[in-house]
Scaffold this motif. Structure first.
Motif, PDB file in Angstrom:
ATOM      1  N   PHE A   1      67.858  12.667  47.222  1.00 51.70           N
ATOM      2  CA  PHE A   1      66.993  14.319  47.352  1.00 51.70           C
ATOM      3  C   PHE A   1      66.987  14.570  46.460  1.00 51.70           C
ATOM      4  CE2 PHE A   1      69.023  18.869  46.576  1.00 51.70           C
ATOM      5  CZ  PHE A   1      67.938  19.371  47.220  1.00 51.70           C
ATOM      6  N   PHE A   2      67.480  14.676  44.633  1.00 52.14           N
ATOM      7  CA  PHE A   2      67.130  15.292  43.891  1.00 52.14           C
ATOM      8  C   PHE A   2      65.903  15.127  43.043  1.00 52.14           C
ATOM      9  CE2 PHE A   2      67.429  16.495  39.231  1.00 52.14           C
ATOM     10  CZ  PHE A   2      67.556  17.634  39.325  1.00 52.14           C
ATOM     11  N   GLY A   3      66.042  13.737  43.844  1.00 55.56           N
ATOM     12  CA  GLY A   3      64.154  13.322  43.119  1.00 55.56           C
ATOM     13  C   GLY A   3      63.374  13.438  43.380  1.00 55.56           C
ATOM     14  N   VAL A   4      63.576  13.181  44.889  1.00 54.72           N
ATOM     15  CA  VAL A   4      62.512  15.089  46.375  1.00 54.72           C
ATOM     16  C   VAL A   4      62.171  15.896  45.165  1.00 54.72           C
ATOM     17  CG1 VAL A   4      62.237  15.347  48.344  1.00 54.72           C
ATOM     18  CG2 VAL A   4      62.546  12.855  47.678  1.00 54.72           C
ATOM     19  N   TYR A   5      63.067  16.375  45.206  1.00 53.47           N
ATOM     20  CA  TYR A   5      63.091  18.258  44.758  1.00 53.47           C
ATOM     21  C   TYR A   5      62.415  18.235  43.422  1.00 53.47           C
ATOM     22  CZ  TYR A   5      64.290  22.693  42.371  1.00 53.47           C
ATOM     23  OH  TYR A   5      64.375  22.912  41.602  1.00 53.47           O
ATOM     24  N   TYR A   6      62.808  16.703  43.015  1.00 53.19           N
ATOM     25  CA  TYR A   6      62.139  16.926  41.042  1.00 53.19           C
ATOM     26  C   TYR A   6      60.820  17.898  41.507  1.00 53.19           C
ATOM     27  CZ  TYR A   6      62.231  17.623  36.536  1.00 53.19           C
ATOM     28  OH  TYR A   6      62.158  18.214  35.071  1.00 53.19           O
ATOM     29  N   LYS A   7      60.615  16.551  42.728  1.00 50.90           N
ATOM     30  CA  LYS A   7      58.586  16.655  42.524  1.00 50.90           C
ATOM     31  C   LYS A   7      57.914  17.060  43.344  1.00 50.90           C
ATOM     32  CE  LYS A   7      59.273  11.199  43.473  1.00 50.90           C
ATOM     33  NZ  LYS A   7      59.363  10.226  44.668  1.00 50.90           N
ATOM     34  N   LEU A   8      58.987  17.772  44.012  1.00 56.91           N
ATOM     35  CA  LEU A   8      58.111  19.752  44.712  1.00 56.91           C
ATOM     36  C   LEU A   8      58.621  20.550  43.429  1.00 56.91           C
ATOM     37  CD1 LEU A   8      60.545  19.157  48.003  1.00 56.91           C
ATOM     38  CD2 LEU A   8      58.467  18.926  47.579  1.00 56.91           C
ATOM     39  N   GLN A   9      59.202  20.332  42.880  1.00 54.13           N
ATOM     40  CA  GLN A   9      59.652  21.542  41.666  1.00 54.13           C
ATOM     41  C   GLN A   9      58.345  21.686  40.141  1.00 54.13           C
ATOM     42  OE1 GLN A   9      63.307  22.380  39.384  1.00 54.13           O
ATOM     43  NE2 GLN A   9      61.547  20.842  37.445  1.00 54.13           N
ATOM     44  N   ASN A  10      58.499  20.172  40.530  1.00 52.34           N
ATOM     45  CA  ASN A  10      56.933  19.818  39.429  1.00 52.34           C
ATOM     46  C   ASN A  10      55.923  20.769  40.662  1.00 52.34           C
ATOM     47  OD1 ASN A  10      58.091  19.009  37.137  1.00 52.34           O
ATOM     48  ND2 ASN A  10      58.117  16.522  37.639  1.00 52.34           N
ATOM     49  N   PHE A  11      55.484  20.401  41.222  1.00 50.87           N
ATOM     50  CA  PHE A  11      54.550  21.161  42.365  1.00 50.87           C
ATOM     51  C   PHE A  11      54.197  22.829  41.635  1.00 50.87           C
ATOM     52  CE2 PHE A  11      53.333  17.394  43.988  1.00 50.87           C
ATOM     53  CZ  PHE A  11      52.059  16.731  43.508  1.00 50.87           C
ATOM     54  N   LEU A  12      55.342  23.041  42.389  1.00 51.02           N
ATOM     55  CA  LEU A  12      55.492  24.413  41.741  1.00 51.02           C
ATOM     56  C   LEU A  12      55.573  25.212  40.290  1.00 51.02           C
ATOM     57  CD1 LEU A  12      56.197  27.091  43.027  1.00 51.02           C
ATOM     58  CD2 LEU A  12      58.597  26.447  42.914  1.00 51.02           C
ATOM     59  N   TYR A  13      55.785  24.349  39.313  1.00 51.23           N
ATOM     60  CA  TYR A  13      56.059  24.746  38.350  1.00 51.23           C
ATOM     61  C   TYR A  13      54.389  24.806  37.203  1.00 51.23           C
ATOM     62  CZ  TYR A  13      60.994  27.080  37.772  1.00 51.23           C
ATOM     63  OH  TYR A  13      62.417  27.113  38.046  1.00 51.23           O
ATOM     64  N   MET A  14      54.216  23.822  37.461  1.00 51.90           N
ATOM     65  CA  MET A  14      52.846  23.280  37.784  1.00 51.90           C
ATOM     66  C   MET A  14      51.564  24.569  37.116  1.00 51.90           C
ATOM     67  SD  MET A  14      52.563  20.393  36.473  1.00 51.90           S
ATOM     68  CE  MET A  14      53.565  18.529  36.414  1.00 51.90           C
ATOM     69  N   PRO A  15      51.741  25.559  37.550  1.00 52.93           N
ATOM     70  CA  PRO A  15      50.791  26.748  37.846  1.00 52.93           C
ATOM     71  C   PRO A  15      51.383  27.626  36.324  1.00 52.93           C
ATOM     72  CG  PRO A  15      51.032  26.486  39.578  1.00 52.93           C
ATOM     73  CD  PRO A  15      51.671  25.621  39.402  1.00 52.93           C
ATOM     74  N   LEU A  16      53.261  27.228  36.768  1.00 55.58           N
ATOM     75  CA  LEU A  16      53.843  28.273  35.623  1.00 55.58           C
ATOM     76  C   LEU A  16      53.325  27.992  33.526  1.00 55.58           C
ATOM     77  CD1 LEU A  16      55.817  30.843  34.564  1.00 55.58           C
ATOM     78  CD2 LEU A  16      57.348  29.456  35.718  1.00 55.58           C
ATOM     79  N   TYR A  17      53.665  26.433  33.966  1.00 57.68           N
ATOM     80  CA  TYR A  17      53.526  25.351  32.805  1.00 57.68           C
ATOM     81  C   TYR A  17      52.167  26.191  32.275  1.00 57.68           C
ATOM     82  CZ  TYR A  17      58.010  22.520  33.637  1.00 57.68           C
ATOM     83  OH  TYR A  17      59.343  22.793  34.391  1.00 57.68           O
ATOM     84  N   GLY A  18      50.897  25.377  33.344  1.00 48.97           N
ATOM     85  CA  GLY A  18      49.566  26.464  33.047  1.00 48.97           C
ATOM     86  C   GLY A  18      49.725  27.335  31.842  1.00 48.97           C
ATOM     87  N   LEU A  19      50.489  28.516  32.870  1.00 55.81           N
ATOM     88  CA  LEU A  19      50.037  30.068  32.002  1.00 55.81           C
ATOM     89  C   LEU A  19      50.730  30.336  30.956  1.00 55.81           C
ATOM     90  CD1 LEU A  19      49.991  33.018  32.411  1.00 55.81           C
ATOM     91  CD2 LEU A  19      52.410  32.922  33.717  1.00 55.81           C
ATOM     92  N   THR A  20      51.911  29.476  30.502  1.00 61.59           N
ATOM     93  CA  THR A  20      52.802  28.975  29.558  1.00 61.59           C
ATOM     94  C   THR A  20      51.411  28.377  28.693  1.00 61.59           C
ATOM     95  OG1 THR A  20      54.687  27.366  29.982  1.00 61.59           O
ATOM     96  CG2 THR A  20      54.776  29.887  30.548  1.00 61.59           C
ATOM     97  N   ASN A  21      51.113  27.273  28.623  1.00 59.65           N
ATOM     98  CA  ASN A  21      50.629  26.961  27.741  1.00 59.65           C
ATOM     99  C   ASN A  21      49.482  27.877  27.241  1.00 59.65           C
ATOM    100  OD1 ASN A  21      51.398  24.609  27.611  1.00 59.65           O
ATOM    101  ND2 ASN A  21      51.007  23.443  28.993  1.00 59.65           N
ATOM    102  N   THR A  22      48.466  28.381  28.027  1.00 58.65           N
ATOM    103  CA  THR A  22      47.897  29.418  28.068  1.00 58.65           C
ATOM    104  C   THR A  22      48.173  30.146  26.629  1.00 58.65           C
ATOM    105  OG1 THR A  22      46.638  29.036  29.920  1.00 58.65           O
ATOM    106  CG2 THR A  22      45.791  30.485  28.329  1.00 58.65           C
ATOM    107  N   MET A  23      49.096  30.775  27.106  1.00 58.93           N
ATOM    108  CA  MET A  23      49.760  31.763  26.270  1.00 58.93           C
ATOM    109  C   MET A  23      49.898  31.744  24.169  1.00 58.93           C
ATOM    110  SD  MET A  23      52.577  33.271  28.023  1.00 58.93           S
ATOM    111  CE  MET A  23      52.973  34.251  27.201  1.00 58.93           C
TER     112      MET A  23
END
Length: 446
Positions: A276-298
């Motif tokens: 389950f945690f492996g599955v959750y982590y894949k879902l989390q990665n999709f959610l956090y990608m826009p946030l990482y894109g934002l912080t990388n741009t900063m």
């Protein structure tokens, strides 16, 4: 008189948003084609998927080092451009390329001679060792497609040209996805190369994107001028780049350590919880990608305005980034709270095997909003050149607080264990805020 870069004049809200969207999209594309790659490999055999999985830590290490060099390059280059020092900017760009070439050479040698001994630490099965060695040797021998591609992307980010970043990421992803089935299964007259074919498809995509990235930089990025002389290593620049970049590389590597730690905590309690945690982590990665894109741009925006001494713009970028991050994670929180079963069902039986998965996702979702602020503050710190302070905050939320809390709460059992995630984020947030305030006070005028 040359027109000033948009990072120094455009209103901070529209600037941040317009530069972030291409980076967000490119990161989502990257995450998607990694999943597609695994799907094709899984069709070969379970041993094939295991072989590639065992190679993953080495690939993560390459990405972490490439990210570190990229952050150091991003910060120093954007500061030099903000200060109007084009000579230093060219030398910084050249030294970033030099460090990437050095890392490529090191991994090529280590990968060629060390792949089999490394994999033998985890398995003695001949088929897995053979396929894993083939895969890892190809990926490390042509790791220029990782290190120099990251460099080309960061040159674009540091000068505000993030659309080109998106273009080369998409080109690399499309090439990889198209070549994967052809080289793995031997379609269209090509030999069936199996796992080795997957590695070849990956490096062809990366190297093609790298070449296009440098071509676009050479033709269209007029803020940086390339020359052989600029590749000559400068001790001062290399030292500064490593001082900023190595902590950033460590931040990138923390997620691997956290995942390994959580798996070690969950395995004695329930093997299905690990899945389950492996599955959750894949879902989390999709959610956090826009946030990482934002912080990388900063990072380049803050670095540019720090070099230009436009401190009011740094404060404006920080405020807008926090608001944007909260907006992104608010949507994510709602999705995870309202539709956890549907999200887990995307992964079939693997996602639904752990009976406490739906409740676990809802509990973990409580951590998203505080994490949005903390990650944004870490991006600000990196942009100011304080990657060590950002590393401290990241280590608190992913290792120092999370893992002990998960272990202690795990003694009580499920679902209490999952409260370790919101607890770690809530405790880290005020610490990250205090660390950021201290750094702001140390910079005169900010």
């Amino acid at each position: 008189m040359a027109q000033e870069n948009k990072m120094g004049v455009m209103p901070t809200g529209p600037l941040l948003w317009s530069m972030s969207i291409p980076v967000m999209l490119s990161m989502l594309v990257s995450a998607l084609y990694n999943i597609v790659d695994s799907m094709f490999i899984a069709r070969i055999s379970d041993d094939a998927l295991t072989a590639v999985s065992l190679c993953f830590p080495v690939q993560l290490l390459m990405i972490a080092l490439a990210t570190g060099i990229g952050v150091g390059l991003n910060v120093l280059l954007s500061q030099a451009l903000g200060a109007g020092d084009r000579t230093s900017a060219d030398r910084i760009a050249g030294n970033g390329i030099f460090l990437s070439l050095v890392c490529w050479g090191l991994f090529a040698v280590i990968g060629w001679f060390g792949s089999t001994p490394f994999l033998a630490l985890f398995t003695k099965k001949a088929a897995i060792l053979s396929m894993g060695t083939d895969y890892l040797r190809v990926c490390t021998l042509f790791s220029c497609g990782v290190f120099l591609l990251f460099t080309a992307e960061r040159l674009m980010q540091a000068t505000g040209k993030t659309v080109y970043h998106m273009i080369i990421q998409c080109i690399g992803a499309v090439i990889n996805v198209v070549l994967d089935p052809i080289l793995i299964f031997g379609l269209l007259g090509a030999p069936a190369l199996g796992v080795k074919g997957a590695a070849i498809a990956t490096v062809i995509g990366q190297c093609t994107a790298m070449a296009i990235g440098f071509l676009l930089n050479y033709k269209l990025n007029h803020d940086v001028h390339f020359s052989v002389a600029a590749l000559r290593p400068d001790k001062t620049i290399v030292r500064r780049m490593c001082r900023i970049g190595l902590p950033a590389a460590a931040v990138q590597a923390l997620s691997t350590a956290m995942t390994a730690g959580m798996n070690a905590i969950l395995m004695p309690l329930s093997s299905s919880a690990v899945g389950f945690f492996g599955v959750y982590y894949k879902l989390q990665n999709f959610l956090y990608m826009p946030l990482y894109g934002l912080t990388n741009t900063m990072v380049p925006i803050i670095g540019y305005n720090l070099g230009a001494k436009k401190y009011d713009r740094i404060r404006g970028v920080t405020r807008n980034a926090v608001l944007f991050a909260l907006g992104i994670m608010w949507v994510g929180s709602l999705l995870f709270l309202l539709f956890p079963h549907a999200l887990l069902a995307l992964f079939g039986e693997e996602g639904l095997r752990f009976t406490g998965g739906v409740l676990a996702i809802r509990i973990i979702a409580l951590s998203f909003l505080p994490s949005a602020i903390t990650l944004t503050l870490c991006g600000v710190l990196q942009g100011l050149g304080r990657s060590g302070t950002a590393l401290l905050a990241a280590a608190l939320r992913q290792l120092v607080l999370l893992l002990p809390a998960a272990w202690l709460l795990g003694l009580v059992g499920f679902p209490v264990l999952w409260f370790a995630f919101p607890l770690a984020e809530i405790v880290t947030l005020p610490i990250a805020w205090l660390l950021s305030r201290r750094v702001f006070r140390e910079i005169p005028g900010l």
